[in-house]
Design an enzyme around this catalytic site. Structure first.
Site, short mmCIF file in Angstrom:
data_model
loop_
_atom_site.label_atom_id
_atom_site.label_comp_id
_atom_site.label_asym_id
_atom_site.label_seq_id
_atom_site.Cartn_x
_atom_site.Cartn_y
_atom_site.Cartn_z
N HIS A 203 18.64 -2.38 -24.70
CA HIS A 203 18.17 -1.86 -25.98
C HIS A 203 18.29 -2.88 -27.10
O HIS A 203 17.53 -2.87 -28.05
CB HIS A 203 18.86 -0.53 -26.30
CG HIS A 203 18.28 0.57 -25.46
ND1 HIS A 203 18.84 0.94 -24.27
CD2 HIS A 203 17.16 1.29 -25.61
CE1 HIS A 203 18.08 1.88 -23.72
NE2 HIS A 203 17.06 2.11 -24.52
N ARG A 310 12.55 7.06 -31.12
CA ARG A 310 13.84 7.14 -30.42
C ARG A 310 14.87 7.75 -31.37
O ARG A 310 15.52 7.04 -32.14
CB ARG A 310 14.30 5.75 -29.98
CG ARG A 310 13.49 5.12 -28.85
CD ARG A 310 14.06 3.76 -28.47
NE ARG A 310 13.61 3.30 -27.17
CZ ARG A 310 12.62 2.43 -26.98
NH1 ARG A 310 11.98 1.92 -28.01
NH2 ARG A 310 12.29 2.05 -25.76
N ARG A 347 11.32 11.91 -29.55
CA ARG A 347 12.05 12.09 -28.30
C ARG A 347 13.42 12.66 -28.62
O ARG A 347 14.10 12.18 -29.52
CB ARG A 347 12.20 10.75 -27.58
CG ARG A 347 13.04 10.88 -26.32
CD ARG A 347 13.06 9.64 -25.51
NE ARG A 347 13.91 8.63 -26.11
CZ ARG A 347 14.07 7.41 -25.60
NH1 ARG A 347 13.41 7.08 -24.50
NH2 ARG A 347 14.84 6.53 -26.16
N GLU A 450 10.69 8.80 -15.92
CA GLU A 450 11.43 7.53 -15.87
C GLU A 450 12.35 7.43 -14.65
O GLU A 450 13.10 6.48 -14.51
CB GLU A 450 12.24 7.26 -17.13
CG GLU A 450 12.38 8.34 -18.13
CD GLU A 450 13.07 7.91 -19.41
OE1 GLU A 450 13.02 6.74 -19.79
OE2 GLU A 450 13.67 8.79 -20.04
N ASN A 473 10.77 1.26 -18.58
CA ASN A 473 12.06 0.53 -18.59
C ASN A 473 13.04 1.16 -17.62
O ASN A 473 13.67 0.49 -16.81
CB ASN A 473 12.68 0.53 -19.99
CG ASN A 473 11.73 0.02 -21.03
OD1 ASN A 473 10.83 -0.72 -20.72
ND2 ASN A 473 11.93 0.43 -22.27
N ASP A 474 13.16 2.48 -17.73
CA ASP A 474 14.08 3.16 -16.83
C ASP A 474 13.48 3.35 -15.44
O ASP A 474 14.21 3.32 -14.45
CB ASP A 474 14.48 4.52 -17.42
CG ASP A 474 15.58 4.34 -18.46
OD1 ASP A 474 16.53 3.58 -18.17
OD2 ASP A 474 15.49 4.92 -19.55
N ARG A 484 19.49 -2.28 -16.20
CA ARG A 484 18.61 -3.04 -17.10
C ARG A 484 19.37 -3.87 -18.13
O ARG A 484 18.79 -4.76 -18.76
CB ARG A 484 17.62 -2.09 -17.79
CG ARG A 484 18.29 -1.05 -18.62
CD ARG A 484 17.33 0.06 -19.01
NE ARG A 484 16.75 -0.13 -20.32
CZ ARG A 484 16.13 0.82 -21.00
NH1 ARG A 484 15.98 2.02 -20.48
NH2 ARG A 484 15.63 0.58 -22.17
N CYS A 521 5.14 4.26 -22.49
CA CYS A 521 5.85 3.88 -23.71
C CYS A 521 6.97 2.89 -23.45
O CYS A 521 7.71 2.52 -24.34
CB CYS A 521 6.40 5.10 -24.43
SG CYS A 521 7.66 5.97 -23.49
C1 PEP Z 1 11.81 3.68 -21.08
O1 PEP Z 1 12.77 3.93 -20.34
O2 PEP Z 1 10.81 3.03 -20.70
C2 PEP Z 1 11.82 4.11 -22.48
C3 PEP Z 1 10.77 3.96 -23.24
O3 PEP Z 1 12.98 4.65 -22.97
P1 PEP Z 1 14.23 3.77 -23.40
O4 PEP Z 1 13.83 2.31 -23.32
O5 PEP Z 1 14.61 4.15 -24.78
O6 PEP Z 1 15.24 4.15 -22.38
MG MG Z 2 14.19 5.43 -21.00
#
Ligand code: PEP
Ligand code: MG
Length: 591
Positions: A203, A310, A347, A450, A473-474, A484, A521
């Site tokens: 993040h 977020r 979210r 995710e 991402n997840d 990650r 996203c």
């Molecule tokens: C993701 O997981 O792709 C996402 C957009 O959420 P975050 O990066 O906040 O976990």
């Molecule tokens: Mg995520």
């Protein structure tokens, strides 16, 4: 002599500036710039703390029992000498006067410098005096806490450009920076940043990208090897950090810096151009934001809505206290109002893993620690474990719905029972507001995909939710079993992995077939390397940081979605590197 360090490039561009070090987590203190009129008071604070600690040592010495070992008195003498030493207090004072650091930051910076000198000493006895120095600094820091200055607060607050004294641009070097602290950069003077730890989609990296400041994370020893005020070049495209560059290198990087600024200015001109492919397919470009103030930036960058707000950033860095319903409502309302009727996808809170709350969760209270945070009580799992908090957030979002077009997005859902629990909580929140006579407008509810389990078994989600957003991402993290945020395995965090691409394609295909909107996203949406592939998969909605919108639009305007779709099967059936090559084949100019 110039040295090069290598890390993970997480935010493009070149930054050149002098190093500002935020000391390692060994001494966890507030770091902020003070304003020029505060300098005298801050020096006073430092000297008061010095006098208080020296008085403590004096008293301890006097109270030593007659039969105390002689070493103890000698040790107290060493501590007294250290606390009065100009190499510590005098230099820390200079940091305050010349650089406008707060007293804690000045002290911990000087501790780093002196600690390195101790480390290099040949004599064992002298080398071991480092521990004494650390103890003395700890006492001084404790004394400073007892004598609060302005404006204090959490780590890294208020790094305002107007408060910063130095004439040169500065880059931040830290062992790590928490996501909430990263948000402070928005108002900061830093033109780039380097951390020892972190991965591409940690993040911290995401926030850096959202601010479009060049950044390299996972540079391992950076905060140990770089000294305060060193000249630094950050190459955010290649992940290289050059310490003390030669004049010729500096010239080369200055040239590249100018070039990327021109490129950015060129792309910015696309701001108001609608995103339509060469074969006439309209594409929705949405923005990801973390704070309501960013909605205006998203609009300015040409976003046609917010695809991911977020909300968890409201919950971080506030000690044990969480934001109440009114505080949340105000933040959501501000974002919704700023978007002037365009959709805002809020979210529900996604805390846990690398975005821990300051307040301990029930699990942490019970077990003392979390076994595996990425697989633990995060996102919707945490919300459902705190029903009163969850309903409060849902009420705050519903109340904001009358100010524009609000959509609710649920993160990290995997089980049908979570779907029912979530919808029940929403229905209850709605009822409570209706009973209280509060107005609510219709709100669509969507789900984030995710976790591979959710991608492979979409039916319950399609049945109950209005739209889908793919959190790549997840999805990558959980498909490949790669944390990650962990730089030790970041080389295995591969968005091109065929299993990842297949899952994404599957979700886009099934959601589209069900006649529901689907968006991506995660960070892949803002990476131009994937734009053609997503178009080939049938994706027509992308959500990313405002800073990335222009580059993605540029690609969309040059893409022929129909032609690209003919490559899809081949790409999905290829192995990682071949898939990349096939996507290149689909690019304009390559046929
Ligand atoms: C993701 O997981 O792709 C996402 C957009 O959420 P975050 O990066 O906040 O976990
Ligand atoms: Mg995520």
């Amino acid at each position: 002599m110039s040295i090069q360090l290598f890390g993970i490039p997480v935010s493009h561009g070149v930054a050149i500036g002098r190093a500002v070090l935020v000391a390692s987590s060994r001494v966890d203190v507030a770091h902020y710039f003070i304003s020029p009129p505060q300098v005298e008071m801050e020096v006073e604070r430092l000297l008061r703390a010095r006098d208080a600690v020296a008085a403590e040592f004096d008293q301890l010495k006097q109270e030593l029992p007659a039969d105390a070992p002689a070493e103890l008195a000698a040790l107290l003498d060493v501590h007294l000498m250290l606390v009065r030493d100009d190499a510590l207090i005098g230099v820390a004072r200079n940091w305050i006067v010349e650089r406008h650091y707060n007293a804690e930051w000045a002290l911990s910076s000087q501790l780093e410098v002196l600690a390195r000198q101790f480390d290099e000493m040949e004599d064992d006895y002298l080398r071991e005096r480092k521990a004494d120095l650390e103890q003395v600094v700890e006492r001084l820091l404790a004394a400073l806490v007892r004598s609060p200055g302005e404006p204090a607060g959490g780590a890294l607050p208020l790094m305002n450009a107007r408060d910063f004294a130095g004439p040169d641009p500065v880059v931040l070097v830290a062992s790590d920076v928490a996501p909430a602290d990263m948000l402070q950069f928005k108002r900061s003077v830093f033109t780039g940043f380097i951390t020892d730890v972190g991965g591409r989609t940690s993040h911290t990296a995401i926030v850096a990208r959202s601010m479009a400041i060049p950044a390299v994370v996972g540079a391992r020893e950076a905060s140990r090897l770089i000294r305060p005020d060193d000249w630094i070049v950050i190459d955010g495209d290649c992940g290289v950090v050059i310490v003390d560059p030669s004049p010729i290198m500096l010239e080369e990087y200055r040239f590249r810096q100018r070039h990327s600024e021109l490129e950015r200015a060129r792309l910015d001109r696309l701001r108001l151009t609608p995103a339509v492919t060469l074969d006439g397919q309209p594409v929705e470009l949405l923005a990801n934001i973390g704070q309501p103030e960013e909605a205006a930036i998203a609009l300015q960058a040409g976003a046609v809505g917010i695809g991911l707000y977020r909300s968890e950033f409201l919950f971080l860095n506030r000690g044990a206290e969480l934001p109440n319903e009114d505080q949340q409502f105000e933040a959501y309302r501000d974002a919704v109002r700023a978007m002037q009727g365009l959709p805002v996808t809020i979210r529900t809170v996604d805390v846990g893993a690398d975005k821990p709350l300051d307040r301990l969760t029930i699990q942490e209270l019970r077990h003392g620690h979390v076994l595996n945070p990425a697989l633990g009580l995060r996102a919707i799992r945490w919300s459902l474990s705190e029903p009163a908090m969850f309903r409060q957030q849902l009420r705050a979002i519903l109340r904001a719905s009358v100010y524009g077009r609000v959509r609710i997005l649920i993160p990290m859902i995997t089980h049908e029972v979570q779907v029912h629990a979530t919808l029940d909580a929403l229905a209850r929140a709605r009822r409570q507001l209706e009973e209280a006579g509060r107005p609510i407008a219709p709100v669509e509810v969507g789900v984030m995909i995710e976790v591979p389990a959710a991608a492979l078994h979409l039916r319950p989600f399609l049945r109950h939710f209005d739209f889908v957003s793919i959190g790549t991402n997840d999805l990558i993290q959980y498909t490949l079993a790669i944390d990650r945020a962990d730089d030790a395995v970041s080389h295995l965090y591969d968005p091109w992995h065929p299993a990842v691409l297949k899952l994404i394609a599957l979700v886009i295909e099934q959601v589209t077939a069900a006649g529901k909107p689907v968006s991506v996203c995660g960070e892949m949406a803002g990476d131009p390397a994937f734009t053609e592939l997503f178009l080939a998969m049938g994706l027509r909605s992308f959500s990313m940081h405002p800073a990335q919108l222009a580059a993605i639009k540029h690609r969309i305007l040059r893409a022929d979605a129909q032609r690209l779709s003919t490559f899809l099967n081949e790409v999905l059936n290829a192995d990682g590197p071949e898939a990349r090559a096939l996507v290149l084949l689909g690019r304009p100019g390559s046929h």
